[in-house]
Design an enzyme around this catalytic site. Structure first.
Site, PDB file in Angstrom:
ATOM      1  N   SER A 160       1.785  -4.976   7.370  1.00 62.51           N
ATOM      2  CA  SER A 160       0.704  -4.547   6.488  1.00 62.51           C
ATOM      3  C   SER A 160      -0.190  -3.534   7.183  1.00 62.51           C
ATOM      4  CB  SER A 160      -0.111  -5.756   6.021  1.00 62.51           C
ATOM      5  OG  SER A 160      -1.268  -5.359   5.304  1.00 62.51           O
TER       6      SER A 160
ATOM      7  N   GLY B  70       2.970   4.553  10.241  1.00 60.84           N
ATOM      8  CA  GLY B  70       4.371   4.757   9.907  1.00 60.84           C
ATOM      9  C   GLY B  70       5.193   3.485   9.992  1.00 60.84           C
TER      10      GLY B  70
ATOM     11  N   HIS C 134       0.828  -1.210   0.000  1.00 62.59           N
ATOM     12  CA  HIS C 134       0.000   0.000   0.000  1.00 62.59           C
ATOM     13  C   HIS C 134       0.862   1.261   0.000  1.00 62.59           C
ATOM     14  CE1 HIS C 134       0.378  -0.911   4.401  1.00 62.59           C
ATOM     15  NE2 HIS C 134       0.503   0.386   4.502  1.00 62.59           N
TER      16      HIS C 134
ATOM     17  N   SER D 235       4.272   0.689   8.664  1.00 60.61           N
ATOM     18  CA  SER D 235       3.982  -0.117   7.474  1.00 60.61           C
ATOM     19  C   SER D 235       5.257  -0.467   6.713  1.00 60.61           C
ATOM     20  CB  SER D 235       3.043   0.638   6.542  1.00 60.61           C
ATOM     21  OG  SER D 235       1.716   0.548   6.962  1.00 60.61           O
TER      22      SER D 235
ATOM     23  N   ASP E 297       0.276  -7.733   0.216  1.00 55.55           N
ATOM     24  CA  ASP E 297       0.554  -6.321   0.482  1.00 55.55           C
ATOM     25  C   ASP E 297       2.070  -6.145   0.492  1.00 55.55           C
ATOM     26  OD1 ASP E 297       0.616  -3.706   1.254  1.00 55.55           O
ATOM     27  OD2 ASP E 297      -0.419  -3.989   3.166  1.00 55.55           O
TER      28      ASP E 297
END
Length: 371
Positions: free
Chosen positions: A342, A324, A214, A326, A244
């Protein structure tokens, strides 16, 4: 706490403080007790495994015995692999699994039945804010609903779970809200957004890294400083859908991107390879917002219904994370790369659920190797 550790020509992973160093200093036991196959009593006694070797054995037993096996999990306290054997005439399967060193137990729900139940959930209850994964410790599907699932949406989810039959699934309510964990701040940056670098890799001989899909879908170019010039470009990104993950290549082909997790203060944990997750396994997550946090794998092949769409094939854990984080690395004490952050719900004050993209799947999809 300072988190910026990414520099041109020498890219390392996001940092943590003194607690991170202390937590990563103790390695997981990696003992695998030797036993004589000629002595039936000794061969039947459960062995002590590392989480990685337990996952390998579980995969092998699943391939060998197929429908007779309904998942497995790792008991980190005892170091044992517990294999679920479907009730019926499976005495030989039990005996062979025990000779391989696993502990066994008899369960009612087969893997095929659990898969069918998950498909029913997909067809009838794909509702933003819900997630489900098979929990081999209970031999059921664990269904989680966040705080946005109320009213008619909750009624639909609850009635769908009831329709699966007694003992097939259970619902757990989450206090948070499922969402990808992107924020503004430091680490890797793109036009005001912040994510975390996961693992450095090599693609066709060129340096690159993996992060969350993402993040890669949202922005094509990433920098190592807020407002700085881009140093890397997204080459492939998947989100939502079958994962992802994103492959981001460094613009400078001479970038030195070591295969390690930076723990700060000059300490680093070498990454010794990618490994599959095992339910019950202890894992650690590094992220640019919260640093190092640990927890346990709760489920595999999880489906998460984010507001942006459904993502499948994830790892479910009780490790906390915040915006943050991710893309940050999920790994073991002994340096096995497990996943990429994810999303999830909650925070690192109250806890929550977090989902991870398996590293093995991402590497295969993008055709890369760990750096």
């Amino acid at each position: 706490m300072k988190h910026k550790q990414i520099a041109k020509r020498k890219i390392v992973f996001v940092t943590a403080g003194a607690a991170a160093i202390a937590a990563a200093a103790v390695l997981l036991p990696n003992a695998n007790a030797s036993q004589s196959p000629s002595q039936d009593r000794e061969a039947a006694a459960p062995k002590r495994f590392s989480a990685a070797s337990a996952a390998e054995l579980a995969a092998g037993l699943g391939e060998r015995f197929g429908p007779s096996i309904a998942g497995a999990y790792y008991d980190k306290a005892s170091g044992r692999l517990v294999v679920n054997v479907v009730s019926g005439d499976n005495g030989d399967v039990i005996a062979q699994a025990q000779r391989a060193g696993a502990a066994t137990r008899t369960v009612e729900n087969s893997a095929a039945e659990l898969t069918s139940a998950a498909q029913t959930l997909k067809q009838r209850a794909t509702i933003p804010g819900t997630a489900w994964a098979v929990d081999p410790r209970t031999n059921r599907i664990l269904v989680t609903a966040d705080r946005t699932v109320t009213g008619g949406k909750w009624d639909t989810l609850e009635s769908t779970v009831r329709s699966l039959g007694t003992g097939m699934a259970r619902i757990r309510k989450s206090a948070g809200e499922f969402k990808p964990l992107v924020a503004g701040g430091d680490a890797i940056f793109a036009d005001g957004a912040r994510c975390s670098l996961g693992f450095n890799v090599v693609k066709d001989g060129a340096p690159a890294f993996l992060t969350a899909g993402h993040c890669g879908v949202a922005f094509a170019n990433w920098s190592d400083s807020q407002g700085g010039a881009p140093i890397a470009t997204v080459r492939q990104a998947t989100f939502p859908g079958d994962g992802d993950f994103a492959l981001v290549t460094y613009d400078d082909p001479n970038t030195q991107a070591p295969g390690q997790v930076n723990l700060g203060n000059g300490r680093a944990l070498p990454v010794n390879g990618a490994a599959e997750a095992a339910v019950g396994q202890e894992v650690f997550r590094m992220g640019s917002t919260t640093g190092l946090h640990g927890g346990t794998v709760l489920g595999l092949d999880a489906t998460v219904n984010y507001p942006e769409g459904t993502v499948t094939g994830l790892i479910q854990t009780d490790v906390c994370a915040e915006p943050g984080d991710s893309g940050g690395a999920l790994f073991t004490r002994d340096g096995s790369a497990i996943g990429l952050t994810s999303g999830g719900s909650g925070d690192c004050q109250t806890g929550g659920e977090t989902f991870f993209q398996p590293v093995t799947t991402a590497l295969a999809a993008v055709g890369a190797e760990l750096g």
